[in-house]
Motif scaffolding. Structure first.
Motif, mmCIF file in Angstrom:
data_model
loop_
_atom_site.group_PDB
_atom_site.id
_atom_site.type_symbol
_atom_site.label_atom_id
_atom_site.label_comp_id
_atom_site.label_asym_id
_atom_site.label_seq_id
_atom_site.Cartn_x
_atom_site.Cartn_y
_atom_site.Cartn_z
ATOM 1 N N ILE A 296 -25.183 -38.570 -38.682
ATOM 2 C CA ILE A 296 -25.352 -38.987 -40.031
ATOM 3 C C ILE A 296 -25.992 -38.014 -40.928
ATOM 4 O O ILE A 296 -26.684 -37.290 -40.767
ATOM 5 C CB ILE A 296 -26.419 -40.418 -39.619
ATOM 6 C CG1 ILE A 296 -26.388 -41.207 -40.881
ATOM 7 C CG2 ILE A 296 -27.631 -40.010 -39.302
ATOM 8 C CD1 ILE A 296 -27.160 -42.388 -40.583
ATOM 9 N N ALA A 297 -25.228 -38.248 -42.031
ATOM 10 C CA ALA A 297 -25.460 -37.244 -43.181
ATOM 11 C C ALA A 297 -26.959 -37.548 -43.767
ATOM 12 O O ALA A 297 -27.416 -38.688 -44.055
ATOM 13 C CB ALA A 297 -24.637 -37.324 -44.355
ATOM 14 N N LEU A 298 -27.751 -36.539 -43.925
ATOM 15 C CA LEU A 298 -29.271 -36.804 -44.355
ATOM 16 C C LEU A 298 -29.367 -36.804 -45.854
ATOM 17 O O LEU A 298 -30.322 -36.997 -46.390
ATOM 18 C CB LEU A 298 -30.111 -35.622 -43.666
ATOM 19 C CG LEU A 298 -30.252 -35.767 -42.111
ATOM 20 C CD1 LEU A 298 -30.917 -34.471 -41.663
ATOM 21 C CD2 LEU A 298 -31.020 -37.108 -41.898
ATOM 22 N N ARG A 299 -28.144 -36.341 -46.420
ATOM 23 C CA ARG A 299 -27.912 -36.023 -48.008
ATOM 24 C C ARG A 299 -26.752 -36.346 -48.399
ATOM 25 O O ARG A 299 -25.945 -36.121 -47.487
ATOM 26 C CB ARG A 299 -28.721 -35.060 -48.465
ATOM 27 C CG ARG A 299 -28.365 -33.679 -47.948
ATOM 28 C CD ARG A 299 -28.840 -32.522 -48.590
ATOM 29 N NE ARG A 299 -28.468 -31.061 -48.215
ATOM 30 C CZ ARG A 299 -27.088 -30.736 -48.333
ATOM 31 N NH1 ARG A 299 -26.210 -31.083 -49.207
ATOM 32 N NH2 ARG A 299 -26.915 -29.463 -48.089
ATOM 33 N N ASP A 300 -26.361 -36.293 -49.534
ATOM 34 C CA ASP A 300 -25.055 -36.126 -49.923
ATOM 35 C C ASP A 300 -24.757 -34.748 -49.747
ATOM 36 O O ASP A 300 -25.235 -33.905 -50.081
ATOM 37 C CB ASP A 300 -24.930 -36.420 -51.629
ATOM 38 C CG ASP A 300 -24.998 -38.004 -51.646
ATOM 39 O OD1 ASP A 300 -25.038 -38.903 -50.949
ATOM 40 O OD2 ASP A 300 -25.172 -38.180 -52.801
ATOM 41 N N ILE A 301 -23.330 -34.733 -49.168
ATOM 42 C CA ILE A 301 -22.712 -33.260 -49.032
ATOM 43 C C ILE A 301 -21.441 -33.403 -49.845
ATOM 44 O O ILE A 301 -20.585 -34.145 -49.447
ATOM 45 C CB ILE A 301 -22.418 -33.142 -47.252
ATOM 46 C CG1 ILE A 301 -23.615 -33.430 -46.612
ATOM 47 C CG2 ILE A 301 -21.647 -31.744 -47.222
ATOM 48 C CD1 ILE A 301 -23.533 -33.406 -45.200
#
Length: 102
Positions: A50-55
């Protein structure tokens, strides 16, 4: 509450330890034992990232403190990170090791 492990401080993804449904609050457990949470944008399958921040597109995806691929599109915080939105980056592992006698 579903949980995810943030394995290395530089990682921009965490590994979900259970199935996550859209809008679930996911508890993030850091390697130092600290905890935070994010809201899942969509479903994330067990053992997926799961992405922890916008990438951003072409940004490195970091897991275990290592580059595991590059984003092929913008990945929003709370979104599953998988083969659908990253591409692998071939590595020359032999070049990363110091040979005896060198």
């Amino acid at each position: 509450m579903p949980k995810a492990l943030h394995i290395h401080p530089s990682d921009n993804v965490a590994v979900c330890t259970s199935e996550v449904k859209p809008a679930d609050e996911v508890e993030i457990i850091d390697s130092d034992g600290s905890r935070s949470s994010i809201t899942a944008v969509g479903a994330v399958a067990f053992c997926n990232k799961i992405a922890l921040r916008d990438i951003e597109p072409e940004e490195d995806i970091l897991k275990y403190g290592e580059v595991i691929g590059k984003a092929t599109e913008k990945i929003l915080k709370g979104t599953m990170v998988s083969h659908l939105n990253i591409r692998s980056c071939p590595r020359s592992y032999a070049d990363e090791y110091i040979q005896k006698g060198e």
